[in-house]
Structures are given as C-alpha cells and as structure tokens.
Design an enzyme around this catalytic site. Structure first.
Site, PDB file in Angstrom:
ATOM      1  N   SER A   1      -9.585   2.054   2.423  1.00  0.00           N
ATOM      2  CA  SER A   1      -8.741   2.769   1.614  1.00  0.00           C
ATOM      3  C   SER A   1      -7.760   1.971   0.895  1.00  0.00           C
ATOM      4  CB  SER A   1      -8.042   3.861   2.471  1.00  0.00           C
ATOM      5  OG  SER A   1      -7.235   3.395   3.449  1.00  0.00           O
TER       6      SER A   1
ATOM      7  N   SER B   1      -9.728  -0.285   7.035  1.00  0.00           N
ATOM      8  CA  SER B   1      -9.349  -0.378   5.424  1.00  0.00           C
ATOM      9  C   SER B   1      -8.479  -1.533   5.070  1.00  0.00           C
ATOM     10  CB  SER B   1      -8.389   1.109   5.320  1.00  0.00           C
ATOM     11  OG  SER B   1      -9.166   2.101   4.979  1.00  0.00           O
TER      12      SER B   1
ATOM     13  N   LYS C   1       1.067  -1.050  -0.023  1.00  0.00           N
ATOM     14  CA  LYS C   1       0.112  -0.027   0.197  1.00  0.00           C
ATOM     15  C   LYS C   1       0.896   1.354   0.001  1.00  0.00           C
ATOM     16  CE  LYS C   1      -3.983   1.999   2.488  1.00  0.00           C
ATOM     17  NZ  LYS C   1      -4.900   1.845   3.509  1.00  0.00           N
TER      18      LYS C   1
HETATM   19  N1  GLN Z   1     -13.286   4.111   5.571  1.00  0.00           N
HETATM   20  C1  GLN Z   1     -12.674   4.924   6.938  1.00  0.00           C
HETATM   21  C2  GLN Z   1     -12.245   6.302   6.665  1.00  0.00           C
HETATM   22  O1  GLN Z   1     -12.621   6.742   5.819  1.00  0.00           O
HETATM   23  C3  GLN Z   1     -11.577   4.093   7.510  1.00  0.00           C
HETATM   24  C4  GLN Z   1     -10.277   4.255   6.879  1.00  0.00           C
HETATM   25  C5  GLN Z   1      -9.111   3.573   7.065  1.00  0.00           C
HETATM   26  O2  GLN Z   1      -9.336   2.539   7.787  1.00  0.00           O
HETATM   27  N2  GLN Z   1      -7.953   3.681   6.589  1.00  0.00           N
HETATM   28  O3  GLN Z   1     -11.771   6.854   7.435  1.00  0.00           O
END
Ligand code: GLN
Length: 497
Positions: A155, A179, A80
């Site tokens: 994400s 994410s 990532k």
């Molecule tokens: N979808 C969540 C957010 O937008 C979690 C994102 C994540 O785990 N990085 O914050």
C-alpha cells in the site's frame, strides 16, 4: 551546485551540518522537484510547503546558534498518510477521513520532528493500507517512476515512488503484509519492516493491529538505518511497543560484512509462478552472497504455503473491528445528517459513501470470519497456522542467521491489470506475509533489473525478532557488491521523468 535531490540522506545531513548548504535550500530543492514531477507521479496526497520550510528554517536557526544537530537534521522526508500529523490532513487514502485534521502527532511523526527531519508532505496509499498497487486509493493511483503506466507497489506506493522520483531521500511506510517491502522491490528502493513492536504504532491509523508495523524507506541501506534509529524504540503510548534497546542498525549498516554468516534460501519461495527474470536476479544475489563469504544453505519452511490464506482471515478480522470506529460521529465524513435520520442511518450512509470496494470486502470477510459458528473454523484455524509459521522461523533460525528470498514473485505490473482480480493482487505479498504473521524483521533491497522488462527486482532478507541489525549488515554488504558491479546505484538507470 550539484542537484540536491540526488544526494543520499547521509550526504545531505553532512552537507547541512558543515554549512555547505542550508536546510531551507535542501527543502526548497525537493519542493521544486515535487512541483516539477508529481503531477505525473502522484506520490503525494498533500504537500506541506509552509510546514516543511518552517521546519527547515528551525534547523538552520539551531545550527546558527551552534546547537549540535542530529544525524538526520534538515533531511526531507515523505510521510505515508497513515500517520497522524497535528493540523495536517491525514486521510489514509480514504474518503472517510477527507478533511480531517488530527489534533495530535503520531509517535513516529513526533520523533521525526524532534530529529529535525523535514516532513515534505503525506504520501498516497491504498485505502486503509489494503492493497499492493496503490490503485485502491480513493484519490487515484500513483505511477511507478520506472514506467508511469505501472504500479509502484502498495500500500505504500506513494512513499516508494517519492524516493524513486527523487522527490525525497527518505520516506516512512507501514507494513502489515508487505506494504513497505513490496513497493521497495518494484521501485528499486530499500524498505524495512522492523521487528513488530520495534516502532511505535501510536497515531498509526490501525488496519490490523497485530500485524501493522511502521518502518523506514530510503534509497540506500545506510539511510534506512539512520531513519530506523530515529523512529524506533520504546513508547509507553503503545502497549505492544518493545521495552528493550534498539538493535544497532546504524553500526551494522556501516560494517556490512557477511563473511562467515549462514544464509538460508527459503525453498518454498521460487519455481512456478515466479517471473523468470526475478528468479534469475535472485539466483545471482545468492551467488553474490557466496562470493562475499557467506555460507548458503537451502531451508524448508513447510507452513509458509498457508501464510497467505491465514493472513486473509486474520487481517480482515482485525480490520472489521478496527474500522468500526469510523462511524460518522467521531471523525471526518458525515453523510445524510439532515436532522430526520437516526444515528444508525447516518452511520450506514456514511460508511457506504466513505469506504471503497476493497475496504468493504475486507470488513465483510472479517465480520464473517469472526461470527459465531465460524470463528473456530476460520479465525481460530488461521491463528493456529500463524503459530506453525512462527515455529518454521524458529527452526530455520536455529540453522541460519538470516533467510533470503525474492521480495515479490513478479516485477511491477501494469496499472489496471489486477485491479479487478483480488486474488491476483493478493499474490504480490506471497513472500512478505510470513514475517508479518511471525513478527520478525525483514528488508527489501534492489538486486537488479529483470532482463525481460527492465524493471527492478527486490531481494528480501529476513532476520529473527530483535535482530534487525542483521538485515542491515547483510543489506549493506549486498549493496556494496552491486554498487561495484553496476558502477553506481540502480536508480541511476531509471529513465528521466
Ligand atoms: N497487500 C497486503 C494487503 O492488501 C498488505 C498490505 C499492507 O502491508 N498494508 O493487505
């Protein structure tokens, strides 16, 4: 020769160790697959062809010399783009870091290299890991390999899509609110958020430091465990890193036995708002756990209903502070520096141009929540809710060994459907966020396809802090049960790209 991209990481490592194939051949097969499909999938932001082939050759040279190779030596991986990689672009899905070449490796990157893992490149993600669909990437969205018109989650959508598209057998994600797990759920792959502090955050570009956690993504439970073991463990460079032995995740993944275990179904995660096919597959997964010998009970966690609002105060608050470092002076983009403007003007022009709308929304929300006069009402209140959620977990784990729930309320939604509706987007993480707030460990693994749309459904398993091994024990048992039932991995049912 059988298609090297279809092998698991464990099989790949074994074949390299036995001399059956070279690490260079394995890397080349995956680079070829990326060339073939990634124009459609867009899992990668950067493919490091030369770096990957050089790393693979180093493994082959070590083997030729008779060196003992580690359990993942020569296995390709998709990283990532939130982890720094020395000399290799790291953008965090943002224009503000476009062109930046980090001068150092994150601890996760370093440990992967030391394990002989071959890093193929950097994967697409929502900007600064803010999002649940990868649509917030400044570099365009990623498609879900099951249906390219749908989101691969976020994400870490790029990492999950790379696995499901057979571009890499292993990937790394980060999970601040879901994410790793939500992308795993919607792509039919396995993702684990380790206990907070279990995997070093050194070199992980910070979103919300008290929640961010790197972890393994794979196509099988054992592969995830092997990767977990490779990256986890104490790091003196991260002050929140846990200085204790890593739970035996690999042993647990190999044993996979739930007989006599007590498993709690979280009562609050179901009912209205959950897609019928998700509920159906989840109910069947609970039934499978019973058949495998677990004792299943219903558990109430009454404060979980406040997790989402608490998260959307805490995470933006920390983000507003963390993202202050992107000031046009230290890294990446600089806009409007014509010699006449003040540093403040250049900062402001750079941040205006470099951050996307979701990042700006969070910075504003967080700055507001932390401002004097509102701090106690918002941030302080959210921290109290966080404590109540931890207590719900403590009470639950006094009664059961692990908790289970659907990972997400719905399967993958169409790209564009929630792009302009932040509230709808935030709901994707309803079931995953409590574990980030409490810091305990959780996994998502496939439990079938929803009958109404034929898309993957994820089962979430939640374990207490530092009991990450339980995830793998239960996950391996469930996976074996499904393999027998489906006659092979779920991803074999995905349409050809
Ligand atoms: N979808 C969540 C957010 O937008 C979690 C994102 C994540 O785990 N990085 O914050």
């Amino acid at each position: 020769m059988a298609d090297l991209t279809r092998l698991t990481a464990a099989e790949t490592a074994a074949r390299i160790a036995s001399g059956d194939v070279s690490a260079v051949e394995v890397a080349q097969a995956h680079l070829d697959r990326i060339s073939e499909v990634d124009a459609k999938v867009h899992a990668f932001l950067h493919v490091d062809t030369d770096g990957a082939l050089a790393a693979a050759k180093a493994v082959d040279d070590r083997r030729a010399k008779g060196d003992e190779l580690g359990p993942l030596a020569g296995v390709p991986l998709a990283l990532k783009d939130v982890f720094t990689t020395e000399g290799v672009p790291t953008t965090v899905g943002s224009k503000i870091l476009e062109g930046w070449l980090p001068p150092y490796d994150a601890t996760v990157t370093r440990r992967l290299k030391d394990a002989g893992v071959v890093i193929l490149g950097k994967t697409n993600m929502d900007e600064f890991a803010m999002g649940s669909s990868t649509e917030n990437s400044a570099y365009g969205p990623t498609g879900n390999p099951w249906d390219l018109t749908r989101i691969p989650g976020g994400s870490g959508g790029g990492s999950a899509a790379a696995l499901a598209a057979f571009e890499a057998p292993l990937a790394i994600g980060t999970d601040t609110g879901g994410s790793i797990r939500q992308p795993a759920a919607v792509t039919g792959t396995v993702g684990v958020k380790p206990t907070y502090g279990g995997v070093s955050r050194y070199g992980l570009v910070a979103f919300s430091s008290s929640l961010d956690q790197g972890g393994p993504c794979a196509r099988t439970v054992l592969d995830a465990a092997l990767l977990h073991a490779a990256i986890a463990g104490h790091d003196p460079k991260d002050s929140t890193s846990i200085d204790a032995p890593v739970p035996d995740v690999v042993g647990a993944a190999r044993s996979g036995d739930v007989r006599g275990m007590r498993i709690g179904v979280v009562k609050e995660f179901g009912g209205e708002g959950y897609q019928a096919g998700v509920t159906q597959r989840f109910t069947e997964a609970v039934e499978l756990l019973r058949e495998l010998g677990a004792e299943v009970v219903e558990i109430s966690c009454p404060h979980f209903q406040y997790a989402l609002p608490a998260y959307y105060l805490i995470a933006p608050s920390e983000a507003s502070s963390n993202l202050a470092r992107f000031d046009a002076m230290r890294y990446g983009l600089r806009v409007g520096d014509n010699g006449d403007r003040s540093a403040e003007e250049v900062m402001s022009l750079t941040r205006e141009a470099g951050f996307g709308p979701e990042v700006k929304r969070r910075i504003m929300l967080g700055t507001y929540a932390l401002s004097s006069g509102y701090y106690d009402a918002y941030y302080g209140q959210a921290q109290k809710v966080r404590t109540l959620i931890s207590r719900d977990f403590d009470a639950a784990f006094a009664q059961v060994d692990v908790l289970v729930s659907p990972t997400t309320p719905t399967t993958a939604f169409p790209i564009g459907e929630r792009a302009d509706d932040p509230m709808a987007m935030y709901l994707a993480d309803l079931c995953t966020i409590p574990s980030n707030l409490a810091g305990n460990a959780a996994m998502s693994l496939p439990c079938g396809l929803a009958p109404e749309d034929g898309l993957p459904v994820g089962l979430q398993i939640i374990a207490p802090t530092m009991a990450d091994d339980r995830l793998y024990k239960v996950g391996a048992a469930v996976e074996a049960g499904y393999l027998a039932r489906w006659g092979g991995p779920l991803l074999d049912q995905a349409p050809a790209l």
